[in-house]
Write a protein that holds these residues in place. Structure first.
Motif, PDB file in Angstrom:
ATOM      1  N   TRP A  53     -23.086  77.675 -48.705  1.00 57.41           N
ATOM      2  CA  TRP A  53     -24.025  78.711 -48.839  1.00 57.41           C
ATOM      3  C   TRP A  53     -23.732  79.670 -47.787  1.00 57.41           C
ATOM      4  CZ3 TRP A  53     -28.249  79.426 -52.298  1.00 57.41           C
ATOM      5  CH2 TRP A  53     -28.595  78.532 -53.040  1.00 57.41           C
ATOM      6  N   TYR A  54     -23.583  81.075 -48.270  1.00 58.84           N
ATOM      7  CA  TYR A  54     -23.471  82.117 -47.434  1.00 58.84           C
ATOM      8  C   TYR A  54     -24.591  83.161 -47.651  1.00 58.84           C
ATOM      9  CZ  TYR A  54     -18.656  81.133 -45.803  1.00 58.84           C
ATOM     10  OH  TYR A  54     -17.736  80.305 -45.318  1.00 58.84           O
ATOM     11  N   ARG A  55     -24.808  84.230 -46.950  1.00 57.30           N
ATOM     12  CA  ARG A  55     -25.689  85.006 -47.399  1.00 57.30           C
ATOM     13  C   ARG A  55     -25.064  86.559 -46.603  1.00 57.30           C
ATOM     14  NH1 ARG A  55     -31.013  84.456 -43.191  1.00 57.30           N
ATOM     15  NH2 ARG A  55     -30.110  85.100 -41.335  1.00 57.30           N
ATOM     16  N   GLN A  56     -25.606  87.672 -47.493  1.00 62.56           N
ATOM     17  CA  GLN A  56     -25.011  88.827 -47.108  1.00 62.56           C
ATOM     18  C   GLN A  56     -26.098  89.913 -47.003  1.00 62.56           C
ATOM     19  OE1 GLN A  56     -22.160  90.479 -49.873  1.00 62.56           O
ATOM     20  NE2 GLN A  56     -21.339  91.756 -48.117  1.00 62.56           N
ATOM     21  N   ILE A  57     -26.502  90.420 -46.028  1.00 59.66           N
ATOM     22  CA  ILE A  57     -27.191  91.219 -45.732  1.00 59.66           C
ATOM     23  C   ILE A  57     -26.689  92.717 -45.850  1.00 59.66           C
ATOM     24  CG2 ILE A  57     -28.958  92.475 -43.685  1.00 59.66           C
ATOM     25  CD1 ILE A  57     -29.225  89.527 -42.533  1.00 59.66           C
ATOM     26  N   HIS A  58     -27.440  93.424 -46.474  1.00 63.21           N
ATOM     27  CA  HIS A  58     -26.977  94.681 -47.064  1.00 63.21           C
ATOM     28  C   HIS A  58     -25.801  95.370 -46.300  1.00 63.21           C
ATOM     29  CE1 HIS A  58     -26.847  98.532 -49.391  1.00 63.21           C
ATOM     30  NE2 HIS A  58     -26.948  99.085 -48.345  1.00 63.21           N
ATOM     31  N   SER A  59     -24.691  95.572 -46.924  1.00 63.24           N
ATOM     32  CA  SER A  59     -23.265  96.159 -46.583  1.00 63.24           C
ATOM     33  C   SER A  59     -22.883  95.387 -45.263  1.00 63.24           C
ATOM     34  CB  SER A  59     -23.535  97.530 -46.251  1.00 63.24           C
ATOM     35  OG  SER A  59     -23.838  98.435 -47.359  1.00 63.24           O
ATOM     36  N   GLN A  60     -23.063  94.119 -44.852  1.00 61.45           N
ATOM     37  CA  GLN A  60     -22.414  93.498 -43.951  1.00 61.45           C
ATOM     38  C   GLN A  60     -21.628  92.561 -44.414  1.00 61.45           C
ATOM     39  OE1 GLN A  60     -25.262  92.210 -40.813  1.00 61.45           O
ATOM     40  NE2 GLN A  60     -26.505  94.067 -41.215  1.00 61.45           N
ATOM     41  N   GLY A  61     -20.874  91.801 -43.621  1.00 57.59           N
ATOM     42  CA  GLY A  61     -19.857  90.595 -44.148  1.00 57.59           C
ATOM     43  C   GLY A  61     -20.878  89.282 -44.060  1.00 57.59           C
ATOM     44  N   PRO A  62     -20.429  88.604 -45.212  1.00 59.56           N
ATOM     45  CA  PRO A  62     -21.223  87.475 -45.634  1.00 59.56           C
ATOM     46  C   PRO A  62     -21.372  86.510 -44.287  1.00 59.56           C
ATOM     47  CG  PRO A  62     -19.498  87.741 -47.158  1.00 59.56           C
ATOM     48  CD  PRO A  62     -19.320  88.878 -46.241  1.00 59.56           C
ATOM     49  N   GLN A  63     -22.514  85.872 -43.899  1.00 60.45           N
ATOM     50  CA  GLN A  63     -22.745  85.056 -43.100  1.00 60.45           C
ATOM     51  C   GLN A  63     -23.140  83.433 -43.189  1.00 60.45           C
ATOM     52  OE1 GLN A  63     -26.653  85.438 -41.320  1.00 60.45           O
ATOM     53  NE2 GLN A  63     -26.127  84.497 -39.444  1.00 60.45           N
ATOM     54  N   TYR A  64     -22.039  82.596 -42.997  1.00 59.73           N
ATOM     55  CA  TYR A  64     -22.064  81.307 -43.219  1.00 59.73           C
ATOM     56  C   TYR A  64     -23.540  80.811 -42.863  1.00 59.73           C
ATOM     57  CZ  TYR A  64     -21.409  76.265 -42.357  1.00 59.73           C
ATOM     58  OH  TYR A  64     -21.687  74.865 -42.153  1.00 59.73           O
ATOM     59  N   ILE A  65     -24.134  79.937 -43.848  1.00 58.22           N
ATOM     60  CA  ILE A  65     -25.157  79.113 -43.626  1.00 58.22           C
ATOM     61  C   ILE A  65     -25.044  77.741 -43.402  1.00 58.22           C
ATOM     62  CG2 ILE A  65     -27.660  78.599 -44.423  1.00 58.22           C
ATOM     63  CD1 ILE A  65     -27.412  81.138 -45.976  1.00 58.22           C
ATOM     64  N   ILE A  66     -24.599  76.825 -44.520  1.00 61.08           N
ATOM     65  CA  ILE A  66     -24.330  75.519 -44.326  1.00 61.08           C
ATOM     66  C   ILE A  66     -23.541  75.196 -45.462  1.00 61.08           C
ATOM     67  CG2 ILE A  66     -26.432  75.132 -46.113  1.00 61.08           C
ATOM     68  CD1 ILE A  66     -27.527  73.103 -44.053  1.00 61.08           C
ATOM     69  N   HIS A  67     -22.939  73.842 -45.393  1.00 59.24           N
ATOM     70  CA  HIS A  67     -22.532  73.233 -46.412  1.00 59.24           C
ATOM     71  C   HIS A  67     -22.643  71.851 -46.528  1.00 59.24           C
ATOM     72  CE1 HIS A  67     -19.561  72.411 -43.334  1.00 59.24           C
ATOM     73  NE2 HIS A  67     -19.341  71.403 -43.805  1.00 59.24           N
ATOM     74  N   GLY A  68     -22.410  71.240 -47.652  1.00 57.15           N
ATOM     75  CA  GLY A  68     -22.416  69.806 -48.014  1.00 57.15           C
ATOM     76  C   GLY A  68     -21.716  69.119 -48.901  1.00 57.15           C
ATOM     77  N   LEU A  69     -21.512  67.991 -48.713  1.00 57.87           N
ATOM     78  CA  LEU A  69     -20.686  67.380 -49.931  1.00 57.87           C
ATOM     79  C   LEU A  69     -21.579  66.429 -51.006  1.00 57.87           C
ATOM     80  CD1 LEU A  69     -17.810  66.708 -51.215  1.00 57.87           C
ATOM     81  CD2 LEU A  69     -17.747  64.530 -49.375  1.00 57.87           C
ATOM     82  N   LYS A  70     -22.265  65.442 -50.452  1.00 59.14           N
ATOM     83  CA  LYS A  70     -23.286  64.814 -51.335  1.00 59.14           C
ATOM     84  C   LYS A  70     -24.644  64.543 -50.389  1.00 59.14           C
ATOM     85  CE  LYS A  70     -20.289  60.665 -50.619  1.00 59.14           C
ATOM     86  NZ  LYS A  70     -19.737  59.701 -51.446  1.00 59.14           N
ATOM     87  N   ASN A  71     -24.339  64.511 -49.173  1.00 56.11           N
ATOM     88  CA  ASN A  71     -25.833  64.166 -48.328  1.00 56.11           C
ATOM     89  C   ASN A  71     -26.524  65.404 -48.103  1.00 56.11           C
ATOM     90  OD1 ASN A  71     -24.958  61.441 -48.222  1.00 56.11           O
ATOM     91  ND2 ASN A  71     -23.582  61.877 -46.460  1.00 56.11           N
TER      92      ASN A  71
END
Lengths: 116, 113
Positions: free
Chosen positions: B35-53
């Protein structure tokens, strides 16, 4: 602070100009990426460099020319662009393009390019 | 093509939990969800990642269903600064060892005062 910087932040150029975008990462990563984000479209991967070697060219026109002199710097040279090339150009870095383990990409703030 | 589908937009009240769903029914066994998020006209920001847990960090929690066909990003106490486009991404294998992030259109989350 993402540790990835891009200059310039904004660029306006004519179709006959030649300009370059610069990206620098301070994270000790080995892979660097160029993405393009056009209005109302998803991010598109353009180029990937892993350990300074280009490993991916996503069918990008030759008017875009990347350069990676070392693992910390990435350039995108622009020449004879078209108005439809106007977009936000994003640079990202990660530890290693070929990493088997999760390899998070960190993005710079982007360069807003307008081609007149 | 993106391997994920997300609602185009969502609203949430400030201070409440924001729950963002994502479907990735064709995900392969070794593909991670990011999951990433992008605030208006900025670069995407990493939030979190997962495989199965399920995963949690200082920004959010990620809940992945047992069959891995869908996930939910939870922002426990949303603030106005969480207004952004949120991207659910499956890291796709393209050649042996090399994987890339394939962004879709994302969910535009608006936090209302």
């Amino acid at each position: 602070e993402t540790g990835v910087t891009q200059t310039p932040r904004h660029l306006v150029m004519g179709m006959t100009n030649k300009k370059s975008l610069k990206c620098e990462q301070h994270l000790g990563h080995n892979a660097m990426y160029w993405y393009k984000q056009s209005a109302k479209k998803p991010l598109e991967l353009m180029f990937v460099y892993n350990f300074k070697e280009q490993t991916e060219n996503n069918s990008v026109p030759s008017r875009f020319s990347p350069e990676c002199p070392n693992s910390s710097h990435l350039f995108l040279h622009l020449h004879t662009l078209q108005p439809e090339d106007s977009a936000l150009y994003l640079c990202a870095s990660s530890q290693d393009w070929f990493s088997e383990s999760p390899d998070t990409q960190y993005f710079g703030p982007g360069t807003r390019l307008t081609v007149l | 093509d993106a391997k994920t589908t997300q609602p185009p937009s969502m609203d949430c009240a400030e201070g409440r939990a924001a729950n963002l769903p994502c479907n990735h029914s064709t995900i392969s066994g070794n593909e991670y969800v990011y999951w990433y998020r992008q605030i208006h006209s900025q670069g995407p920001q990493y939030i979190i990642h997962g495989l199965k847990n399920n995963e949690t960090n200082e920004m959010a929690s990620l809940i992945i269903t047992e069959d891995r066909k869908s996930s939910t990003l939870i922002l426990p106490h949303a603030t106005l600064r969480d207004t952004a486009v949120y991207y659910c991404i499956v890291r796709v294998s393209i050649i042996q060892g090399a994987q890339k992030l394939v962004f879709g259109q994302g969910t535009r989350l608006t936090i209302n005062p």
